[in-house]
Structure formats: structure tokens, C-alpha cells
Write an enzyme that holds these catalytic residues in place. Structure first.
Site, PDB file in Angstrom:
ATOM      1  N   ARG A  46       0.856  -1.203   0.000  1.00 48.57           N
ATOM      2  CA  ARG A  46       0.000   0.000   0.000  1.00 48.57           C
ATOM      3  C   ARG A  46       0.883   1.242   0.000  1.00 48.57           C
ATOM      4  NH1 ARG A  46      -1.301   1.830   4.562  1.00 48.57           N
ATOM      5  NH2 ARG A  46      -1.925  -0.136   5.512  1.00 48.57           N
ATOM      6  N   TYR A  98     -17.286  16.121 -14.538  1.00 43.48           N
ATOM      7  CA  TYR A  98     -17.809  14.759 -14.567  1.00 43.48           C
ATOM      8  C   TYR A  98     -18.799  14.562 -13.399  1.00 43.48           C
ATOM      9  CZ  TYR A  98     -17.959   9.871 -13.367  1.00 43.48           C
ATOM     10  OH  TYR A  98     -18.403   8.634 -12.986  1.00 43.48           O
ATOM     11  N   ASP A 170      -8.176  18.504 -13.915  1.00 49.10           N
ATOM     12  CA  ASP A 170      -8.446  17.145 -14.388  1.00 49.10           C
ATOM     13  C   ASP A 170      -8.113  17.136 -15.883  1.00 49.10           C
ATOM     14  OD1 ASP A 170      -9.613  14.841 -15.474  1.00 49.10           O
ATOM     15  OD2 ASP A 170     -11.178  14.774 -13.945  1.00 49.10           O
ATOM     16  N   LYS A 195      -9.222   5.918 -18.806  1.00 50.89           N
ATOM     17  CA  LYS A 195      -9.594   6.426 -20.118  1.00 50.89           C
ATOM     18  C   LYS A 195      -8.421   6.318 -21.109  1.00 50.89           C
ATOM     19  CE  LYS A 195     -13.334   6.856 -17.921  1.00 50.89           C
ATOM     20  NZ  LYS A 195     -13.476   7.715 -16.811  1.00 50.89           N
TER      21      LYS A 195
HETATM   22  C1  LIG Z   1     -13.105  13.687 -16.528  1.00 54.30           C
HETATM   23  C2  LIG Z   1     -13.217  12.543 -15.565  1.00 54.30           C
HETATM   24  N1  LIG Z   1     -12.562  12.609 -14.390  1.00 54.30           N
HETATM   25  C3  LIG Z   1     -12.626  11.611 -13.484  1.00 54.30           C
HETATM   26  C4  LIG Z   1     -13.381  10.493 -13.702  1.00 54.30           C
HETATM   27  C5  LIG Z   1     -13.422   9.406 -12.672  1.00 54.30           C
HETATM   28  O1  LIG Z   1     -12.646   8.327 -13.121  1.00 54.30           O
HETATM   29  P1  LIG Z   1     -12.901   6.787 -12.716  1.00 54.30           P
HETATM   30  O2  LIG Z   1     -14.113   6.309 -13.413  1.00 54.30           O
HETATM   31  O3  LIG Z   1     -11.645   6.133 -13.200  1.00 54.30           O
HETATM   32  O4  LIG Z   1     -13.056   6.759 -11.252  1.00 54.30           O
HETATM   33  C6  LIG Z   1     -14.082  10.371 -14.916  1.00 54.30           C
HETATM   34  C7  LIG Z   1     -14.917   9.179 -15.237  1.00 54.30           C
HETATM   35  O5  LIG Z   1     -15.240   8.328 -14.491  1.00 54.30           O
HETATM   36  C8  LIG Z   1     -13.992  11.426 -15.858  1.00 54.30           C
HETATM   37  O6  LIG Z   1     -14.659  11.374 -17.002  1.00 54.30           O
HETATM   38  N1  LIG Z   2     -22.510   4.890 -13.523  1.00 56.08           N
HETATM   39  C1  LIG Z   2     -21.254   5.453 -13.179  1.00 56.08           C
HETATM   40  C2  LIG Z   2     -20.900   6.489 -14.182  1.00 56.08           C
HETATM   41  C3  LIG Z   2     -19.658   6.158 -14.909  1.00 56.08           C
HETATM   42  S1  LIG Z   2     -19.161   7.475 -15.956  1.00 56.08           S
HETATM   43  C4  LIG Z   2     -17.607   6.984 -16.567  1.00 56.08           C
HETATM   44  C5  LIG Z   2     -16.838   8.089 -17.218  1.00 56.08           C
HETATM   45  N2  LIG Z   2     -16.379   9.074 -16.329  1.00 56.08           N
HETATM   46  C6  LIG Z   2     -17.572   8.763 -18.327  1.00 56.08           C
HETATM   47  O1  LIG Z   2     -17.756   9.993 -18.290  1.00 56.08           O
HETATM   48  O2  LIG Z   2     -17.951   8.061 -19.277  1.00 56.08           O
HETATM   49  C7  LIG Z   2     -21.326   6.130 -11.840  1.00 56.08           C
HETATM   50  O3  LIG Z   2     -22.431   6.426 -11.375  1.00 56.08           O
HETATM   51  O4  LIG Z   2     -20.305   6.363 -11.212  1.00 56.08           O
END
Ligand SMILES: Cc1ncc(COP(=O)(O)O)c(C=O)c1O
Ligand SMILES: N[C@@H](CCSC[C@H](N)C(=O)O)C(=O)O
Length: 381
Positions: A46, A98, A170, A195
Site C-alpha cells: 500500500r 464529470y 483534471d 480512459k
Molecule cells: C473527466 C473525468 N474525471 C474523473 C473520472 C473518474 O474516473 P474513474 O471512473 O476512473 O473513477 C471520470 C470518469 O469516471 C472522468 O470522465
Molecule cells: N454509472 C457510473 C458512471 C460512470 S461514468 C464513466 C466516465 N467518467 C464517463 O464519463 O464516461 C457512476 O455512477 O459512477
């Protein structure tokens, strides 16, 4: 070293002991110590693991940071970063982020006393008005998810510096291949490594880096204390993904540009959001701070009632949440990726129920255009 070379040789790119040209997967939880309380390089996975460390040093190298951190998801990374603040601190967040980031701030961090305001960060007077004596950080995405809004990183970090705010960017949509926020004044950069960095829709991960040793110390403390670290197998997958990031990003952006231009000309489309279109409100700033416009775009149909029919009529655009993989994906943010944002807030920033988001993959552009054209014909009839 140029960025394309860094993706392959940056950070720790080979195994020092064996000479293996790919860092091995150190599938281990603990490490033999030389004496009581005398660990060698690592003591417990960890706190540190060689495979994860290789990836962490790579993201730091790519973004120009002093230290990197890898987490079990993008949100785990964002959580660790937000945890460096204390109850009563106020954070200004871009109003188009997001949905999961909004949910983390609104439903989790707020319960621990962190305060926040969502602000349109293209409006500098709104930003200045939102800054309070307790404001400690400015947090935003550019391009944003899902409206591809472009924010001026240099100008925003100048305001932040004048007010002693930490700027957190981000950089998931742009990746360090197209944009490096630390070089434009930001303090912390984070990614959903799920991503483009992973790039193959086979791993969930988060990466964070900073160019400030004090912030690195604080984030590192939170990473170890909260413990949402990325495992060695997944660290290896992300590092492998990054080796082809440059090639993939060029292909994503070339295809996205062509699709955006095609959609802009379609009589069935009322609006296209892509910073690579000269008509887009973010085009000028994006041209200044990015070396490419990326592979993400959103659009609206003239007839909103046809959205479900349209997205379900495609063959190569898979209906799925997520983005940044080699395959093209399509989704409806209001009911999928951004469903955790209340409707009134979503609509206030322009995320309409009918908005469609594309993650443009690296398939042959002719197949992608034909697929879209066919879907337009299906919904017209
Ligand atoms: C712009 C952006 N930041 C952060 C996240 C969070 O990432 P994760 O799904 O890997 O937790 C997402 C999508 O989930 C995203 O689209
Ligand atoms: N159902 C998920 C949403 C995942 S979104 C994943 C990614 N960031 C995107 O924009 O496509 C949740 O509720 O967390």
C-alpha cells in the site's frame, strides 16, 4: 527528452535487476526487511510497490511533476487530493465537471465539512466574486465532460496565485500528450487513467501528480492513509497503455475532427461541441494551450425525441459509459454518465436530456462515418 519518447523511456521504464524492458508485475504485498525497522526500498505494497512506482514516476515525468501517485480509480485519486483540505475550506469547482466528481464533492466531501461552489470559469468576474477568505482551491476540467468546455489554464492559475489558491486540473480528456497544465501554472494534475492512458477499456485507475514537493508530501500521506492504491497488474496495464498514447491520441483526434465536421454539416444536428471546430467557443484558447483537440465530442439532434432511437441504431459506436479506449463509444450523459447531477443543475450548465456524447475510437473513419450516416437515415424514416 521529447514527450513521445518519454511515453516509452520516461519514469522507470525497465527492470533494474533483470534488465527486462518492461517493468515486471511485482505481485507482492510485503518485502523482507534487513533488520528490525530496516526496510530496503519498499516495506508494504500500500505504501509502495515497484510496478506501481514505475507508473507513478512515468506520470510525473509526462506532466512535469516531482512525484506521481496511482490509485484504484480516478475518483479514488480525486478523493485523496480533496482530502488534503480540511473542514471549513472552500473549493471553487468548474460548473461542468464529470458527474461522479460532482457527487463526490456534494455527497461525500461536504459531509466532512468541505465547502464548494460551482462556477462558470469562463466568466472571470463570477470567479472573482466566488472567492472567499476560506477559499483554498480552484478545481476544473478542460476540455470538460461532457460539454468540451475549454478553460484558459494560464489565466485561471494567475487568478488562483493572486489569491493563494491551489489549482487542480483534471486532464483526463486532453492527456499529457495534448496538454500539460503544470507548465501553464497549475499545481496538481489528475487523470482517470481508466480512459486514454489505459486506452483499451480494460482497467480502472487514477493518476495524480504535482510539481510542488509540499503538496506531493500531503497527497502521498493521503494515498497511504486512505489506501485506495492501484494494484500491480493494473499498474502494468496502464504503463503499457501509455507506451502507445501518442499514436492513439493522433488517431483519435484525426477521426474526431472529421466526425465533428460531418455532424456540423448534418441537417439533423442542431449543435456540435468540439474544440477543434473553428466555430466552437473554445477553439481559440484550445489552439493556444493544446497541441491537439482530442477524441471526445458531444452533439444535439434537431429532434430530441429521436435520441434513444439514434444511439441504439449504431453498429460501431457501442452504447456504453466510459471513454478513451480504442473502440468508439456513444452515450447520453443526462441518463448515463451525468445522472448523479440533479436535473436543474445539469440543465443550468447546458447538459440537455438530448445531449449525445461520442468517444471517437481509432477504427477506420469511413466505417465510423457510414455508421453515423446510416443511423441518421434510420431515424429520418
Ligand atoms: C473527466 C473525468 N474525471 C474523473 C473520472 C473518474 O474516473 P474513474 O471512473 O476512473 O473513477 C471520470 C470518469 O469516471 C472522468 O470522465
Ligand atoms: N454509472 C457510473 C458512471 C460512470 S461514468 C464513466 C466516465 N467518467 C464517463 O464519463 O464516461 C457512476 O455512477 O459512477
Amino acid at each position: 527528452m521529447k514527450i513521445r519518447t518519454k511515453m516509452i523511456h520516461g519514469g522507470i521504464s525497465e527492470d533494474a535487476t533483470s534488465g527486462a524492458v518492461s517493468v515486471p508485475i511485482y505481485q507482492v504485498s510485503t518485502y523482507k526487511q534487513e533488520g528490525v525497522g530496516q526496510p530496503k526500498a519498499y516495506e508494504y505494497s500500500r505504501s509502495g510497490n515497484p510496478t506501481r512506482h514505475a507508473l507513478e514516476s512515468l506520470i510525473a515525468d509526462l506532466e512535469g511533476g516531482v512525484r506521481g501517485f496511482a490509485f484504484g480509480s480516478g475518483l479514488a485519486g480525486i478523493h485523496a487530493v480533496l482530502s488534503i483540505f480540511k473542514a471549513g475550506d472552500h473549493i471553487i469547482m468548474g460548473n461542468d465537471v464529470y458527474g461522479g466528481t460532482f457527487r463526490l464533492m456534494d455527497k461525500v466531501m461536504q459531509n466532512f465539512g468541505l465547502e464548494y461552489d460551482l462556477v462558470d470559469l469562463t466568466d472571470f468576474s463570477a470567479l472573482n466574486k466566488a472567492i472567499k477568505p476560506t477559499t483554498t482551491a480552484l478545481y476544473f476540467e478542460t476540455p470538460s465532460n461532457p460539454l468540451m468546455k475549454i478553460l484558459d489554464i494560464r489565466q485561471l492559475t494567475e487568478v488562483a496565485q493572486e489569491n493563494n489558491l491551489i489549482t487542480i486540473v483534471d486532464n483526463t480528456f486532453a492527456t499529457p500528450y495534448f496538454q500539460r497544465p503544470l507548465s501553464l501554472g497549475a499545481d496538481i494534475v489528475l487523470h482517470s487513467g481508466t480512459k486514454y492512458l489505459g486506452g483499451h477499456s480494460d482497467v480502472v485507475s487514477g493518476l495524480v501528480t504535482t510539481n510542488d514537493t509540499n503538496l506531493a508530501e500531503r497527497i502521498g500521506f493521503m494515498q497511504n492513509s486512505i489506501g485506495g492504491v492501484l494494484g500491480p497488474q493494473d499498474s502494468w496495464l496502464v504503463q503499457r497503455g501509455i507506451k502507445t498514447l501518442a499514436l492513439r491520441m493522433e488517431a483519435h483526434a484525426t477521426n474526431a475532427q472529421k466526425i465533428a465536421e460531418f455532424l456540423e454539416k448534418s441537417p439533423q444536428v442542431s449543435k456540435v461541441y468540439y474544440p477543434g471546430l473553428s466555430t466552437d467557443s473554445g477553439y481559440e484558447i484550445a489552439s493556444k494551450q493544446m497541441s491537439g483537440f482530442g477524441g471526445m465530442l458531444s452533439f444535439e439532434l434537431q429532434d430530441e425525441s429521436k435520441v434513444k432511437y439514434f444511439v441504439e441504431s449504431l453498429k460501431y459506436f457501442t452504447l456504453a459509459e466510459s471513454l478513451g479506449g480504442v473502440e468508439s463509444l456513444i452515450e447520453v450523459p443526462a441518463v448515463m454518465t451525468h445522472a448523479s447531477i440533479p436535473k436543474h443543475l445539469r440543465e443550468a450548465v447546458g447538459i440537455k436530456d438530448g445531449l449525445i456524447r461520442l468517444s471517437v475510437g481509432i477504427e477506420d473513419i469511413h466505417d465510423l462515418l457510414e455508421d453515423l450516416q446510416t443511423a441518421f437515415e434510420i431515424i429520418r424514416n
